[in-house]
Write an enzyme that holds these catalytic residues in place. Sequence first.
Site: not given
Ligand SMILES: *Cc1c(COP(=O)(O)O)cnc(C)c1O
Length: 370
Positions: A181
């Site tokens: 992210k």
């Molecule tokens: C990254 C993401 C999440 C959460 O992901 P985690 O790996 O649990 O932190 C949720 N929704 C979207 C659209 C994402 O891209």
Amino acid sequence: MKIPLAQPYIGEEEIREVLSVLRTPTLSIGPKLDEFEKLVAQYVGAKHAIAVNSGTSALHLCIRSFNIADGDEVITTPFSFVASANCILFERAKPVFVDIDPDTLCIHPDKIEEMVTQRTKAILPVHVFGHPADMEAIKRIAGKYNLVVIEDACEAIGAEIKGRKAGTFGDAATFAFYPNKQITTGEGGVIVTDDDRVAELCRSMRSQGRASDGGWLYHERLGYNYRMPELSAALGVAQMRKLTKILAMRQRVADQYNERLKDIPGVQLPYQDRRVKMSWFVYVIRLAPHINREKIISSLTEAGIGCKPYFPAIHLQPFYVAEFGYKEGDFPITEEVASQTVALPFYTSMTGLEIDYVGTKLEEAIRTLS
Ligand SMILES: *Cc1c(COP(=O)(O)O)cnc(C)c1O
């Protein structure tokens, strides 16, 4: 040259912050958690921020906070990371998919209203790839039918609509901090909300259902261990301090990509609505239908370039097909987009040289393979 699909942007500041926690006995439930939450709340402009151990946990606690349960329906998008729909299944509610806008790749606001039923409790839009969904339209529909809005902003920290930050439109919103992210805490997520009741519930449920004023072994409700460790919060503190700079650097990488790829035939650049500010999460191009995407991806992979088909449609994932009987053709825009998109390497520190290498290899692959 080896170019990864993504990589975090970590400097000495992050290392110092994490080490400083290791020199204390407090590795969980400590001051870094508070500091991180305050930085996020302040940045987004929300009353409360509650940090947890993943974006998925953050979404799950939102679903529970609004009492979404057995048989309730939640309207959401089939073009997303699977967690945005799974969190609805965790509580035996039903994700009701609505196809996407072919430009923004977010849920199509004009197709939501016809899917509202007596059982609809909430709308859960996702700001896909860091491009905000049409929150004005979504809020209008939610207001008309008295629905909760849970904003999945996990890919969109810092994105804006008319100067207002993603994460402030819904009744609650989530951010995520996995290492791919914009900023990371290793694993982690945050819920933001202006609602005191939701904030208190999330704080309680992330820590075994404890009461804010009760003891360690007093459990007011069903809870989980979704706590964010101090080491992660410390990393998050250092990352939050750099967020504005990081987003500007990512914007620059995206601009350079746009410039490098704009004349390659068969390549459609990422869409950006002029009225919004993107927070660049990934750089995803669309290939013309006559181009064999799988061949392009293997050719780039062979050249050391990390790339992936992003996203496969959620409704066609095996366990959605098994449980709900979805089939090809159910959400045609999602399926068409999902069959043509490729995420190229994209990260904060990506250099012009690396971008040029990707451009050259992509150009070559398209020329020789189509
Ligand atoms: C990254 C993401 C999440 C959460 O992901 P985690 O790996 O649990 O932190 C949720 N929704 C979207 C659209 C994402 O891209």
